[in-house]
Design a protein around this motif. Structure first.
Motif, PDB file in Angstrom:
ATOM      1  N   THR A   1      17.053  49.207 -76.206  1.00  0.00           N
ATOM      2  CA  THR A   1      17.490  49.482 -77.583  1.00  0.00           C
ATOM      3  C   THR A   1      17.654  50.974 -77.806  1.00  0.00           C
ATOM      4  OG1 THR A   1      16.366  47.499 -78.393  1.00  0.00           O
ATOM      5  CG2 THR A   1      16.918  49.191 -80.012  1.00  0.00           C
ATOM      6  N   SER A   2      16.681  51.745 -77.302  1.00  0.00           N
ATOM      7  CA  SER A   2      16.736  53.198 -77.448  1.00  0.00           C
ATOM      8  C   SER A   2      17.943  53.779 -76.720  1.00  0.00           C
ATOM      9  CB  SER A   2      15.452  53.824 -76.904  1.00  0.00           C
ATOM     10  OG  SER A   2      15.507  55.225 -76.963  1.00  0.00           O
ATOM     11  N   MET A   3      18.209  53.260 -75.512  1.00  0.00           N
ATOM     12  CA  MET A   3      19.347  53.733 -74.737  1.00  0.00           C
ATOM     13  C   MET A   3      20.661  53.403 -75.435  1.00  0.00           C
ATOM     14  SD  MET A   3      20.332  52.898 -70.753  1.00  0.00           S
ATOM     15  CE  MET A   3      18.740  53.540 -70.226  1.00  0.00           C
TER      16      MET A   3
ATOM     17  N   ARG B   1       8.546  43.723 -73.659  1.00  0.00           N
ATOM     18  CA  ARG B   1       8.764  44.442 -74.920  1.00  0.00           C
ATOM     19  C   ARG B   1       9.139  45.899 -74.647  1.00  0.00           C
ATOM     20  NH1 ARG B   1       4.327  41.334 -76.884  1.00  0.00           N
ATOM     21  NH2 ARG B   1       2.863  43.061 -76.589  1.00  0.00           N
ATOM     22  N   THR B   2       8.464  46.486 -73.642  1.00  0.00           N
ATOM     23  CA  THR B   2       8.753  47.868 -73.289  1.00  0.00           C
ATOM     24  C   THR B   2      10.192  48.004 -72.794  1.00  0.00           C
ATOM     25  OG1 THR B   2       6.447  48.241 -72.679  1.00  0.00           O
ATOM     26  CG2 THR B   2       8.071  49.818 -71.843  1.00  0.00           C
TER      27      THR B   2
ATOM     28  N   GLN C   1      25.485  55.024 -78.499  1.00  0.00           N
ATOM     29  CA  GLN C   1      26.320  54.908 -79.698  1.00  0.00           C
ATOM     30  C   GLN C   1      26.393  56.238 -80.456  1.00  0.00           C
ATOM     31  OE1 GLN C   1      28.304  52.361 -80.285  1.00  0.00           O
ATOM     32  NE2 GLN C   1      27.446  51.466 -78.417  1.00  0.00           N
ATOM     33  N   ALA C   2      25.283  56.955 -80.499  1.00  0.00           N
ATOM     34  CA  ALA C   2      25.284  58.261 -81.164  1.00  0.00           C
ATOM     35  C   ALA C   2      26.179  59.243 -80.416  1.00  0.00           C
ATOM     36  CB  ALA C   2      23.858  58.801 -81.242  1.00  0.00           C
ATOM     37  N   HIS C   3      26.130  59.190 -79.086  1.00  0.00           N
ATOM     38  CA  HIS C   3      26.980  60.059 -78.261  1.00  0.00           C
ATOM     39  C   HIS C   3      28.449  59.721 -78.479  1.00  0.00           C
ATOM     40  CE1 HIS C   3      27.663  61.912 -73.990  1.00  0.00           C
ATOM     41  NE2 HIS C   3      28.429  62.448 -74.918  1.00  0.00           N
TER      42      HIS C   3
END
Length: 276
Positions: free
Chosen positions: A44-46, A37-38, A51-53
């Protein structure tokens, strides 16, 4: 007190907070389920960060393209197309895929290249034989795009976004040849994009259409034991970024070379061999 649970009162700056520590936390952290899960959360965070970048970078490049004067764009368009038409690697290609430039998207112009491709000869650039040309047609919003063969600019029709695409049927009512079902391999792809770097990174518009198609064609070439086509991006000067600026994911297909108004930038070993 319940077994396995330690309650600690912590006084911080006059405020009371409750800290609960579970005695089995260490073993839980090392369990496969928690580890998976970690790992999933980290991925997911990466992905979200990448995508934001990408979104921010697209916004910056669009502003830079909008700031280009019509005169500067025309100068760079002419230089880029002249470089391609005069190159040995273009002249030697027999079959290629090329995008149809859209002024509204501020893409490098390809109209002169397409015009020359669809004629038998051109004395200035010494194009002696007509090449087979495939151009893109978007099928849906799920990154599905085809490259269909055309023989004249009259084969193109405007879609709902006023972008020219090949009609699925030719003048005789027959299905146009799809590059994925062609008998012979393609030598060259001329590609659009938002920005590129000298390590071969390419940032598209976010739909994934070219990455999906390029990966499918590369797999087809491998299956049929064809040479992979050269993947050449056309770029205005403001679209070329420093190395490491463009974020990438495993699904992003790298390019072999960039053509700008300053000339050819070969990147991959095959590009350096054929284009230097």
């Amino acid at each position: 007190m319940r077994r396995g649970l330690v309650v600690v009162d912590v006084l911080l700056k006059g405020e009371r907070s409750l800290l609960m520590l579970h005695s089995t936390c260490c073993s839980a952290i090392t369990s496969p389920a928690i580890a998976n899960r970690t790992s999933s959360c980290a991925k997911t965070s990466m992905a979200t960060t990448v995508q934001a970048h990408k979104k921010a970078l697209r916004s910056d490049i669009r502003k830079a393209l909008k700031a280009l004067s019509p005169q500067q764009r025309a100068h760079e368009d002419f230089a880029i197309q002249s470089t391609i038409l005069g190159s040995s690697w273009f002249k030697s290609s027999q079959r290629l895929c090329a995008y149809i430039s859209c002024p509204a998207l501020r893409e490098v112009d390809t109209s002169t290249i397409l015009s020359q491709l669809l004629t038998n000869s051109d004395s200035e650039h010494q194009v002696q034989t007509q090449k087979e040309l495939y151009v893109p047609r978007v099928e849906d919003k799920n990154s599905n795009m085809r490259m269909l063969k055309i023989t004249t600019m009259d084969d193109l029709v405007a879609n709902s976004m006023n972008i020219l695409e090949p009609s699925p049927l030719d003048g005789s009512g027959n299905q146009r040849e799809d590059v994925m079902s062609a008998t012979n391999p393609v030598d060259l792809f001329l590609l659009p994009g938002v920005c590129f770097d000298k390590e071969g990174r390419r940032l598209g518009r976010g739909g994934g259409y070219y990455d999906v198609l390029l990966k499918r064609y590369q797999d087809l070439a491998l299956e049929k034991k064809w040479n992979k086509p050269l993947l050449v991006a056309l770029a205005y000067s403001v679209q070329i970024k420093d190395e490491g600026v463009i974020p990438v994911t495993p699904t992003d297909v790298p390019i072999d070379a960039i053509v700008s108004s300053d000339g050819v930038i070969p990147i991959s070993p095959i590009a350096k061999e054929k284009m230097s």
